[in-house]
Write a protein that holds these residues in place. Structure first.
Motif, PDB file in Angstrom:
ATOM      1  N   ASP A 120      47.309  46.205  10.999  1.00  0.00           N
ATOM      2  CA  ASP A 120      46.216  46.952  11.849  1.00  0.00           C
ATOM      3  C   ASP A 120      46.956  46.841  13.261  1.00  0.00           C
ATOM      4  O   ASP A 120      46.547  47.894  14.046  1.00  0.00           O
ATOM      5  CB  ASP A 120      44.969  46.076  11.728  1.00  0.00           C
ATOM      6  CG  ASP A 120      44.462  46.413  10.392  1.00  0.00           C
ATOM      7  OD1 ASP A 120      44.931  47.381   9.906  1.00  0.00           O
ATOM      8  OD2 ASP A 120      43.516  45.634  10.120  1.00  0.00           O
ATOM      9  N   VAL A 121      47.402  45.767  13.931  1.00  0.00           N
ATOM     10  CA  VAL A 121      47.913  45.718  15.106  1.00  0.00           C
ATOM     11  C   VAL A 121      49.380  46.057  15.452  1.00  0.00           C
ATOM     12  O   VAL A 121      49.890  45.896  16.642  1.00  0.00           O
ATOM     13  CB  VAL A 121      47.685  44.192  15.840  1.00  0.00           C
ATOM     14  CG1 VAL A 121      46.193  43.805  15.597  1.00  0.00           C
ATOM     15  CG2 VAL A 121      48.509  43.167  15.170  1.00  0.00           C
ATOM     16  N   SER A 122      49.952  46.593  14.360  1.00  0.00           N
ATOM     17  CA  SER A 122      51.369  46.991  14.489  1.00  0.00           C
ATOM     18  C   SER A 122      52.253  45.918  15.071  1.00  0.00           C
ATOM     19  O   SER A 122      52.797  46.220  16.079  1.00  0.00           O
ATOM     20  CB  SER A 122      51.447  48.170  15.331  1.00  0.00           C
ATOM     21  OG  SER A 122      50.507  49.391  14.860  1.00  0.00           O
ATOM     22  N   MET A 123      52.140  44.863  14.373  1.00  0.00           N
ATOM     23  CA  MET A 123      52.937  43.669  14.941  1.00  0.00           C
ATOM     24  C   MET A 123      54.433  43.877  14.982  1.00  0.00           C
ATOM     25  O   MET A 123      55.296  43.427  15.921  1.00  0.00           O
ATOM     26  CB  MET A 123      52.605  42.377  14.044  1.00  0.00           C
ATOM     27  CG  MET A 123      53.342  41.030  14.534  1.00  0.00           C
ATOM     28  SD  MET A 123      52.551  40.560  16.246  1.00  0.00           S
ATOM     29  CE  MET A 123      50.867  40.286  15.946  1.00  0.00           C
ATOM     30  N   ARG A 124      54.980  44.569  13.870  1.00  0.00           N
ATOM     31  CA  ARG A 124      56.491  44.914  14.033  1.00  0.00           C
ATOM     32  C   ARG A 124      56.905  45.819  15.001  1.00  0.00           C
ATOM     33  O   ARG A 124      57.814  45.424  15.935  1.00  0.00           O
ATOM     34  CB  ARG A 124      56.781  45.653  12.708  1.00  0.00           C
ATOM     35  CG  ARG A 124      58.305  45.827  12.654  1.00  0.00           C
ATOM     36  CD  ARG A 124      58.520  46.659  11.002  1.00  0.00           C
ATOM     37  NE  ARG A 124      58.068  47.899  11.111  1.00  0.00           N
ATOM     38  CZ  ARG A 124      58.251  48.689   9.744  1.00  0.00           C
ATOM     39  NH1 ARG A 124      58.994  48.354   8.857  1.00  0.00           N
ATOM     40  NH2 ARG A 124      57.743  49.757   9.771  1.00  0.00           N
ATOM     41  N   GLU A 125      56.103  46.813  15.489  1.00  0.00           N
ATOM     42  CA  GLU A 125      56.432  47.547  16.670  1.00  0.00           C
ATOM     43  C   GLU A 125      56.169  46.916  18.025  1.00  0.00           C
ATOM     44  O   GLU A 125      56.966  46.970  18.823  1.00  0.00           O
ATOM     45  CB  GLU A 125      55.553  48.786  16.699  1.00  0.00           C
ATOM     46  CG  GLU A 125      55.535  50.211  15.567  1.00  0.00           C
ATOM     47  CD  GLU A 125      55.091  49.549  14.390  1.00  0.00           C
ATOM     48  OE1 GLU A 125      54.262  48.445  14.233  1.00  0.00           O
ATOM     49  OE2 GLU A 125      55.382  50.364  13.523  1.00  0.00           O
ATOM     50  N   VAL A 126      55.418  45.742  17.780  1.00  0.00           N
ATOM     51  CA  VAL A 126      55.248  44.821  19.334  1.00  0.00           C
ATOM     52  C   VAL A 126      56.403  44.190  19.177  1.00  0.00           C
ATOM     53  O   VAL A 126      57.189  44.039  20.318  1.00  0.00           O
ATOM     54  CB  VAL A 126      53.899  44.113  19.031  1.00  0.00           C
ATOM     55  CG1 VAL A 126      53.983  42.928  20.001  1.00  0.00           C
ATOM     56  CG2 VAL A 126      52.812  44.873  19.128  1.00  0.00           C
ATOM     57  N   ASN A 139      66.232  47.721  17.803  1.00  0.00           N
ATOM     58  CA  ASN A 139      66.369  46.824  16.811  1.00  0.00           C
ATOM     59  C   ASN A 139      65.087  46.999  15.906  1.00  0.00           C
ATOM     60  O   ASN A 139      64.044  46.668  16.058  1.00  0.00           O
ATOM     61  CB  ASN A 139      66.630  45.292  16.831  1.00  0.00           C
ATOM     62  CG  ASN A 139      67.139  44.664  15.856  1.00  0.00           C
ATOM     63  OD1 ASN A 139      66.949  44.907  14.631  1.00  0.00           O
ATOM     64  ND2 ASN A 139      67.911  43.318  16.151  1.00  0.00           N
ATOM     65  N   GLU A 140      65.596  47.556  14.561  1.00  0.00           N
ATOM     66  CA  GLU A 140      64.535  47.866  13.653  1.00  0.00           C
ATOM     67  C   GLU A 140      63.945  46.518  13.040  1.00  0.00           C
ATOM     68  O   GLU A 140      62.526  46.490  12.616  1.00  0.00           O
ATOM     69  CB  GLU A 140      64.839  48.781  12.501  1.00  0.00           C
ATOM     70  CG  GLU A 140      65.083  50.106  12.872  1.00  0.00           C
ATOM     71  CD  GLU A 140      63.838  50.703  13.430  1.00  0.00           C
ATOM     72  OE1 GLU A 140      62.784  50.742  12.687  1.00  0.00           O
ATOM     73  OE2 GLU A 140      63.840  51.753  14.375  1.00  0.00           O
ATOM     74  N   LYS A 141      64.718  45.420  13.026  1.00  0.00           N
ATOM     75  CA  LYS A 141      64.347  44.114  12.457  1.00  0.00           C
ATOM     76  C   LYS A 141      64.595  43.198  13.523  1.00  0.00           C
ATOM     77  O   LYS A 141      65.627  42.303  13.347  1.00  0.00           O
ATOM     78  CB  LYS A 141      64.902  43.928  10.918  1.00  0.00           C
ATOM     79  CG  LYS A 141      64.448  45.110   9.941  1.00  0.00           C
ATOM     80  CD  LYS A 141      65.411  44.621   8.677  1.00  0.00           C
ATOM     81  CE  LYS A 141      64.825  45.618   7.628  1.00  0.00           C
ATOM     82  NZ  LYS A 141      65.659  45.307   6.301  1.00  0.00           N
ATOM     83  N   PRO A 142      64.042  42.884  14.256  1.00  0.00           N
ATOM     84  CA  PRO A 142      64.104  41.864  15.452  1.00  0.00           C
ATOM     85  C   PRO A 142      63.929  40.244  14.994  1.00  0.00           C
ATOM     86  O   PRO A 142      62.869  39.757  15.340  1.00  0.00           O
ATOM     87  CB  PRO A 142      63.286  42.200  16.537  1.00  0.00           C
ATOM     88  CG  PRO A 142      62.131  42.826  15.854  1.00  0.00           C
ATOM     89  CD  PRO A 142      62.703  43.491  14.778  1.00  0.00           C
TER      90      PRO A 142
END
Length: 207
Positions: A120-126, A139-142
């Motif tokens: 919901d909070v788009s943690m991956r994008e953050v 980096n797609e997977k930091p």
């Protein structure tokens, strides 16, 4: 000279079925030693199987019991006016299957809650954005941020609940313990009003 007796009802006592409840079980008493011993041994109630789980005994019942034997005593009641008598029946045996089922239910539910929150909070994008700000690279997977964050999430939950398995980290109660205490207090107040026969008196027409 009239003797004074001070009585303070206990909030709750735990008894076994068919237990004989005395005044000494229900209350703390301050008086002369000879009188105190006699009053503490006075029987107020006998628990039977029809009582189910809880019985509430009012301080007026205790005072009436004392006055029936010692009418000249001046009784001063301090603190709670009722005691909850909780009857402890034989506990069921530990079920490993039930434990595993509840553990899996809570584990899966907690995991889904955390994942849905992060989505919901788009943690991956953050994390990707923070990684770009720090390194200047996309980096797609930091993992450099995600792995410490995952460990920090678990550590934060341990600190929040103030327990590591059965070991308490410090003496401060956790928010969960405080909420459970407040719930128990509300439950006890409800029981005192609901189960105490002296709290509510029904007046019918013509009586």
């Amino acid at each position: 000279m009239e003797e004074t007796l001070y009585i303070r009802m206990r909030h709750k006592i735990l008894v076994k079925p068919n237990h004989t409840v005395t005044i000494g079980n229900l209350a703390q008493i301050i008086s002369s030693e000879s009188l105190k011993e006699k009053i503490e041994n006075m029987v107020v109630y006998h628990v039977n199987m029809s009582d189910k789980n809880i019985v509430v005994i009012d301080v007026m019942t205790v005072i009436d019991k004392i006055h029936s034997t010692y009418p000249a005593i001046d009784i001063q009641s301090i603190g709670p006016t009722q005691s909850i008598v909780e009857i402890e029946y034989r506990k069921r045996k530990f079920s490993l299957v039930y434990f595993i089922g509840v553990w899996l239910l809570l584990f899966i539910g907690a995991a889904l809650t955390i994942m849905n929150f992060h989505e919901d909070v788009s943690m991956r994008e953050v994390h990707q954005r923070i990684y770009f700000i720090i390194t200047g690279k996309h980096n797609e997977k930091p993992l450099l941020l995600q792995i410490p964050y995952s460990f920090g999430l678990g550590l934060g939950m341990i600190l929040f609940f103030n327990h590591l398995f059965k070991k308490r980290i410090n003496e401060e109660p956790s928010p969960l313990e405080v909420e459970m205490f407040n719930y128990q207090q509300d439950l006890d107040r409800y029981v005192m009003l609901k189960e105490n026969k002296e709290s509510v008196k029904k007046l019918h027409d013509g009586n």
